[in-house]
Design an enzyme around this catalytic site. Structure first.
Site, mmCIF file in Angstrom:
data_model
loop_
_atom_site.group_PDB
_atom_site.id
_atom_site.type_symbol
_atom_site.label_atom_id
_atom_site.label_comp_id
_atom_site.label_asym_id
_atom_site.label_seq_id
_atom_site.Cartn_x
_atom_site.Cartn_y
_atom_site.Cartn_z
ATOM 1 N N ILE A 144 37.831 27.407 35.053
ATOM 2 C CA ILE A 144 37.401 27.945 36.341
ATOM 3 C C ILE A 144 37.705 26.877 37.396
ATOM 4 C CG2 ILE A 144 35.656 29.545 35.473
ATOM 5 C CD1 ILE A 144 33.516 27.526 36.014
ATOM 6 N N ASP A 145 37.906 27.322 38.617
ATOM 7 C CA ASP A 145 38.327 26.415 39.678
ATOM 8 C C ASP A 145 37.276 25.333 39.950
ATOM 9 O OD1 ASP A 145 40.486 28.109 39.933
ATOM 10 O OD2 ASP A 145 39.578 29.255 41.559
ATOM 11 N N ARG A 146 37.746 24.255 40.533
ATOM 12 C CA ARG A 146 36.851 23.152 40.870
ATOM 13 C C ARG A 146 35.673 23.619 41.710
ATOM 14 N NH1 ARG A 146 38.256 17.922 44.789
ATOM 15 N NH2 ARG A 146 36.184 16.925 44.592
ATOM 16 N N THR A 148 34.476 26.625 42.022
ATOM 17 C CA THR A 148 33.746 27.755 41.436
ATOM 18 C C THR A 148 32.747 27.193 40.447
ATOM 19 O OG1 THR A 148 35.634 29.252 41.661
ATOM 20 C CG2 THR A 148 33.952 29.861 40.063
ATOM 21 N N ARG A 245 39.658 35.574 43.811
ATOM 22 C CA ARG A 245 39.934 35.097 45.161
ATOM 23 C C ARG A 245 41.151 35.811 45.753
ATOM 24 N NH1 ARG A 245 40.492 28.867 44.159
ATOM 25 N NH2 ARG A 245 40.762 28.824 46.435
#
Length: 312
Positions: A144-146, A148, A245
């Site tokens: 998962i994104d930084r 998020t 996103r």
């Protein structure tokens, strides 16, 4: 086949969904933690079979092709273990699920050599992490994104890693997110069905595009409406990079705080997107039990909701 030793390792099987896709690209989706170069290396070594036969690294697959991947033994990691606190939601001998805080990078990368979730996992789990992800991403099944927050699962052995990767590929591993998006959504629920690939004009971004893309579907439903925003729940049918996103921006409702896909929208003090991986469902790789993990909304998320005013 160049070596029979690969049959002593873990095997993952899948079926090609799209004609014209190169085998190395397909492998990175079957086993998300494989890099393109690692996929090519496995193919060159004879560790990848298409319809029962070894293929070249530039092989182009057809819809319906049967693909088998034989994953190599664990590779010792050289990443430094760091004593970083973890919010462990579930842990046993095979898997560990962590509630990742917003701002933490999942694995070392240029500009982030340490202080990552992987560094913390190495300290917490010691040598008990699978090696399928290689030296940089030991144990990591999905990312998962930084910016998020929320649930992420890691595997403690290669058998668990292979099983969970297969569930990602066949969509039996379910991920549910909550987000705050710009604008009041008129419908109560919907589906965004739009392919995602690299942005043709900016390779650092993803985009809805027909060029070198893969199918992507996101189910969404409204939880609450505010004057300028909507609180939604999203369920991933597929797992493309930045999927929620990209899809939310595509339908005109970008995620609050997302400076990549909504660069002209005010962030309202948010250092990153208001997106939280709240639920995770999977079949336990050892017991076969259906697992359902859930985390509460983090403080930054509830504070952002409180700052939107009353519900409408």
């Amino acid at each position: 086949m160049q070596s029979s030793e690969i049959f002593d390792t873990e095997r993952i099987t899948a079926v090609c969904e799209n004609s014209g896709e190169r085998i190395d690209a397909l492998l990175t989706h079957i086993v998300p933690e494989l890099s393109r170069s690692a996929a090519q290396r496995l193919t060159q070594e004879g560790s990848v079979l298409v319809n029962g036969r070894a293929v070249k690294k530039n092989h182009v697959c057809r819809e319906g092709d049967s693909v088998e991947v034989f994953l190599p033994p664990a590779v010792p990691t050289e990443i430094v273990a760091q004593d970083i606190p973890l919010d462990v939601v579930y842990e046993d001998a095979d898997v560990i699920a962590v509630n990742k805080p917003r701002g933490m990078v999942v694995h070392p990368a240029p500009g982030h050599p340490d202080g990552t979730l992987v560094n913390a996992l190495l300290w917490h789990c010691g040598a008990s992490l699978s090696g399928i992800g290689g030296e940089i991403r030991p144990g990591i099944v999905h990312r998962i994104d930084r910016w998020t927050s929320g649930l992420i699962i890691a595997a403690k052995n290669d058998a668990a890693h292979a099983a969970l990767s297969a569930q990602l590929a066949d969509r039996s591993l379910s991920r549910v997110y909550e987000a705050i998006v710009w604008g009041r959504m008129r419908e109560d629920a919907g589906l965004v069905d739009a392919p995602i690939g690299r942005c043709p004009t900016d390779r650092k971004r993803m985009a809805v595009t027909e060029i070198s893309s893969r199918p992507a579907q996101t189910d969404w439903e409204v939880l609450a409406r505010y004057r300028e925003f909507t609180h939604i729940r999203c369920r991933l049918r597929t797992g493309r990079t930045h999927q929620i996103r990209v899809h939310m921006a595509h339908i005109g409702h970008p995620v609050l705080g997302d400076t990549v896909y909504a660069p002209k929208r005010p962030t309202r003090g948010q250092p990153g997107q208001c997106l939280h991986a709240r639920e995770l469902k999977f079949i336990h790789p050892a017991t076969g039990e259906q697992m359902h993990l859930e985390t509460p909304l983090p403080d930054y998320f509830t504070a952002a909701l409180a700052g939107l005013g009353g519900e409408i």
